[in-house]
Design a protein around this motif. Structure first.
Motif, PDB file in Angstrom:
ATOM      1  N   SER A   1     -53.437  17.887 -21.916  1.00  0.00           N
ATOM      2  CA  SER A   1     -53.909  17.935 -20.674  1.00  0.00           C
ATOM      3  C   SER A   1     -52.906  18.741 -20.073  1.00  0.00           C
ATOM      4  N   ASN A   2     -53.175  19.729 -18.884  1.00  0.00           N
ATOM      5  CA  ASN A   2     -52.794  20.027 -18.090  1.00  0.00           C
ATOM      6  C   ASN A   2     -51.058  20.592 -18.204  1.00  0.00           C
TER       7      ASN A   2
ATOM      8  N   LEU B   1     -57.055  15.081 -25.707  1.00  0.00           N
ATOM      9  CA  LEU B   1     -56.427  14.695 -24.979  1.00  0.00           C
ATOM     10  C   LEU B   1     -55.306  14.047 -24.833  1.00  0.00           C
TER      11      LEU B   1
END
Length: 86
Positions: free
Chosen positions: A54-55, A4
């Motif tokens: 991430s995201n 991540l």
């Protein structure tokens, strides 16, 4: 398992291209303006990618909304200048 902390690849970002296109078209009435927004999003992604994988949708959403807002403000400024000159 994906790290991540790593910067996402362009391919990871482009995996969300359909979603980015749909978001741009939902925020901008003109389809050619939405295409311009999408192009600006991918330029931003190449020049200043997110720091983490991430995201990605949240990051892309903020870029789309930022581009739309900037384009709106720019067009408003141009319109005000045009009115002053007429």
């Amino acid at each position: 398992m994906k790290n991540l902390a790593s910067t996402p690849s362009l391919e990871e970002l482009l995996a969300h291209s359909g979603w980015v296109r749909a978001l741009a078209r939902s925020l901008v009435a003109d389809s050619s303006a939405a295409d311009d927004v999408e192009q600006q999003v991918w330029l931003t992604a190449m020049e200043r990618p997110p720091r983490h994988s991430s995201n990605l949708k949240a990051w892309l959403s903020s870029v789309v909304r930022s581009v739309v807002g900037r384009n709106y403000r720019d067009s408003e400024r141009q319109e005000r200048r045009r009115r002053k000159l007429s």
